[in-house]
Design a protein around this motif. Sequence first.
Motif, PDB file in Angstrom:
ATOM      1  N   GLY A   1       0.809  -1.212   0.000  1.00  0.00           N
ATOM      2  CA  GLY A   1       0.000   0.000   0.000  1.00  0.00           C
ATOM      3  C   GLY A   1       0.840   1.260   0.000  1.00  0.00           C
ATOM      4  N   LYS A   2       1.871   1.298   0.844  1.00  0.00           N
ATOM      5  CA  LYS A   2       2.709   2.491   0.928  1.00  0.00           C
ATOM      6  C   LYS A   2       3.556   2.690  -0.331  1.00  0.00           C
ATOM      7  N   LEU A   3       3.916   1.585  -0.978  1.00  0.00           N
ATOM      8  CA  LEU A   3       4.711   1.690  -2.211  1.00  0.00           C
ATOM      9  C   LEU A   3       3.830   1.934  -3.427  1.00  0.00           C
ATOM     10  N   GLY A   4       2.517   1.783  -3.248  1.00  0.00           N
ATOM     11  CA  GLY A   4       1.594   2.033  -4.352  1.00  0.00           C
ATOM     12  C   GLY A   4       1.640   0.978  -5.429  1.00  0.00           C
ATOM     13  N   VAL A   5       1.886  -0.276  -5.034  1.00  0.00           N
ATOM     14  CA  VAL A   5       1.942  -1.379  -6.004  1.00  0.00           C
ATOM     15  C   VAL A   5       0.945  -2.458  -5.580  1.00  0.00           C
ATOM     16  N   HIS A   6       0.712  -3.428  -6.464  1.00  0.00           N
ATOM     17  CA  HIS A   6      -0.316  -4.429  -6.207  1.00  0.00           C
ATOM     18  C   HIS A   6       0.213  -5.854  -6.158  1.00  0.00           C
ATOM     19  N   SER A   7       1.539  -6.017  -6.238  1.00  0.00           N
ATOM     20  CA  SER A   7       2.088  -7.366  -6.203  1.00  0.00           C
ATOM     21  C   SER A   7       3.470  -7.348  -5.562  1.00  0.00           C
ATOM     22  N   THR A   8       3.868  -8.513  -5.064  1.00  0.00           N
ATOM     23  CA  THR A   8       5.206  -8.653  -4.485  1.00  0.00           C
ATOM     24  C   THR A   8       6.280  -8.373  -5.522  1.00  0.00           C
ATOM     25  N   LEU A   9       6.053  -8.869  -6.758  1.00  0.00           N
ATOM     26  CA  LEU A   9       7.027  -8.659  -7.822  1.00  0.00           C
ATOM     27  C   LEU A   9       7.255  -7.176  -8.077  1.00  0.00           C
ATOM     28  N   ALA A  10       6.176  -6.384  -8.115  1.00  0.00           N
ATOM     29  CA  ALA A  10       6.302  -4.941  -8.335  1.00  0.00           C
ATOM     30  C   ALA A  10       6.999  -4.279  -7.160  1.00  0.00           C
ATOM     31  N   ALA A  11       6.726  -4.741  -5.945  1.00  0.00           N
ATOM     32  CA  ALA A  11       7.371  -4.176  -4.755  1.00  0.00           C
ATOM     33  C   ALA A  11       8.873  -4.437  -4.786  1.00  0.00           C
ATOM     34  N   VAL A  12       9.256  -5.645  -5.208  1.00  0.00           N
ATOM     35  CA  VAL A  12      10.674  -5.996  -5.286  1.00  0.00           C
ATOM     36  C   VAL A  12      11.375  -5.145  -6.344  1.00  0.00           C
ATOM     37  N   ALA A  13      10.737  -4.951  -7.504  1.00  0.00           N
ATOM     38  CA  ALA A  13      11.327  -4.127  -8.563  1.00  0.00           C
ATOM     39  C   ALA A  13      11.535  -2.696  -8.074  1.00  0.00           C
ATOM     40  N   LEU A  14      10.546  -2.151  -7.379  1.00  0.00           N
ATOM     41  CA  LEU A  14      10.666  -0.791  -6.848  1.00  0.00           C
ATOM     42  C   LEU A  14      11.773  -0.720  -5.807  1.00  0.00           C
ATOM     43  N   ALA A  15      11.836  -1.735  -4.947  1.00  0.00           N
ATOM     44  CA  ALA A  15      12.877  -1.768  -3.917  1.00  0.00           C
ATOM     45  C   ALA A  15      14.259  -1.777  -4.548  1.00  0.00           C
ATOM     46  N   ARG A  16      14.413  -2.552  -5.610  1.00  0.00           N
ATOM     47  CA  ARG A  16      15.698  -2.607  -6.302  1.00  0.00           C
ATOM     48  C   ARG A  16      16.068  -1.251  -6.882  1.00  0.00           C
ATOM     49  N   ARG A  17      15.090  -0.559  -7.466  1.00  0.00           N
ATOM     50  CA  ARG A  17      15.368   0.772  -8.012  1.00  0.00           C
ATOM     51  C   ARG A  17      15.820   1.725  -6.913  1.00  0.00           C
ATOM     52  N   ALA A  18      15.304   1.533  -5.723  1.00  0.00           N
ATOM     53  CA  ALA A  18      15.657   2.402  -4.596  1.00  0.00           C
ATOM     54  C   ALA A  18      16.954   1.971  -3.925  1.00  0.00           C
ATOM     55  N   GLY A  19      17.553   0.908  -4.416  1.00  0.00           N
ATOM     56  CA  GLY A  19      18.818   0.451  -3.847  1.00  0.00           C
ATOM     57  C   GLY A  19      18.667  -0.450  -2.643  1.00  0.00           C
ATOM     58  N   VAL A  20      17.461  -0.987  -2.425  1.00  0.00           N
ATOM     59  CA  VAL A  20      17.226  -1.891  -1.300  1.00  0.00           C
ATOM     60  C   VAL A  20      17.661  -3.299  -1.696  1.00  0.00           C
ATOM     61  N   GLY A  21      18.600  -3.858  -0.955  1.00  0.00           N
ATOM     62  CA  GLY A  21      19.084  -5.189  -1.256  1.00  0.00           C
ATOM     63  C   GLY A  21      18.373  -6.249  -0.444  1.00  0.00           C
ATOM     64  N   PRO A  22      18.634  -7.520  -0.755  1.00  0.00           N
ATOM     65  CA  PRO A  22      17.995  -8.613  -0.017  1.00  0.00           C
ATOM     66  C   PRO A  22      18.585  -8.772   1.369  1.00  0.00           C
ATOM     67  N   VAL A  23      17.793  -9.300   2.283  1.00  0.00           N
ATOM     68  CA  VAL A  23      18.308  -9.616   3.610  1.00  0.00           C
ATOM     69  C   VAL A  23      19.353 -10.716   3.467  1.00  0.00           C
ATOM     70  N   ASP A  24      20.366 -10.698   4.310  1.00  0.00           N
ATOM     71  CA  ASP A  24      21.444 -11.681   4.235  1.00  0.00           C
ATOM     72  C   ASP A  24      20.954 -13.018   4.768  1.00  0.00           C
ATOM     73  N   LEU A  25      20.759 -13.964   3.871  1.00  0.00           N
ATOM     74  CA  LEU A  25      20.240 -15.270   4.274  1.00  0.00           C
ATOM     75  C   LEU A  25      21.311 -16.157   4.892  1.00  0.00           C
ATOM     76  N   THR A  26      22.585 -15.739   4.799  1.00  0.00           N
ATOM     77  CA  THR A  26      23.659 -16.553   5.366  1.00  0.00           C
ATOM     78  C   THR A  26      23.998 -16.141   6.785  1.00  0.00           C
ATOM     79  N   GLY A  27      23.486 -14.964   7.206  1.00  0.00           N
ATOM     80  CA  GLY A  27      23.811 -14.474   8.536  1.00  0.00           C
ATOM     81  C   GLY A  27      22.832 -14.974   9.582  1.00  0.00           C
ATOM     82  N   ASP A  28      22.968 -14.430  10.767  1.00  0.00           N
ATOM     83  CA  ASP A  28      22.076 -14.813  11.861  1.00  0.00           C
ATOM     84  C   ASP A  28      20.717 -14.196  11.664  1.00  0.00           C
ATOM     85  N   VAL A  29      19.682 -14.879  12.067  1.00  0.00           N
ATOM     86  CA  VAL A  29      18.344 -14.330  11.989  1.00  0.00           C
ATOM     87  C   VAL A  29      18.183 -13.269  13.050  1.00  0.00           C
ATOM     88  N   VAL A  30      17.155 -12.433  12.892  1.00  0.00           N
ATOM     89  CA  VAL A  30      16.893 -11.389  13.865  1.00  0.00           C
ATOM     90  C   VAL A  30      16.519 -12.020  15.198  1.00  0.00           C
TER      91      VAL A  30
END
Length: 255
Positions: free
Chosen positions: A219-248
């Motif tokens: 809703g805040k990103l103004g998109v309707h799918s996870t795929l669109a949210a990921v594409a927008l995040a990538r454009r903004a320079g948001v990278g993936p969470v580190d799956l090899t590190g410790d969990v929160v």
Amino acid sequence: MQRIRVLVVDDHRIFAESLAAALAAEPDVEVSAAGSGPAALRCLERGAAEGRRFDVLLVDADLGGTVGSGPSAVPARAGDADGIVDGMSLVTGVRSVHPRVRIVVLAEKDDPRRAALALQAGAGGWVAKDCSLSRLLTVVRGVLRDETHLPPALLTGVLRELTAARKHRTESERLVESLTPREREVLRCMVAGLGRKAVAERLYLSPHTVRTHMQNVLGKLGVHSTLAAVALARRAGVGPVDLTGDVVERGSQPA
């Protein structure tokens, strides 16, 4: 005389071997060839381990197809040896793991959009596959001096693409800044390709809470799918969470 170590990465064997042979005829050039992204990553790791790092990568723009190309692609890592790495993803991955290696993309045809994506991914040059050997050598030596090389006919189109990408990035960054810290963490999990259950397990939240966070992100990103949210995040320079590190850790952030 200091030799330039070049790695040709192309899944067309005859072309790769012919280009490698032509370059090897130069007295100051040492050449190897790899037929895929994973093979190239292995060559880079082996060279680094042996103290004989490659200086320049010549990467086929259409290596392994074009799926996942550009800034939205997940960066390749050396451990991806069994996976398929396409040309643009390889550029991104090599620049993140081996930042001192310079990269030139070899293309069948001039394409301003893809050339701009290559530069954004970290390439220093875009060269037509049918260019002369002297032109290619000029580009190889130029990128080692941190120069950027593009065919003159592409300059206007690439500048237009980069300007548009910068505008989209600014807008995307503004939208991402509207997210709460927890929503940003959920977004990074989405970028990493985690589903609702996996996100819940990683962040110690209930699936219902994760679903709410994901809906808020969309809703805040103004998109309707996870795929669109990921594409927008990538454009903004948001990278993936580190799956090899410790969990929160439990309770480290408010839900």
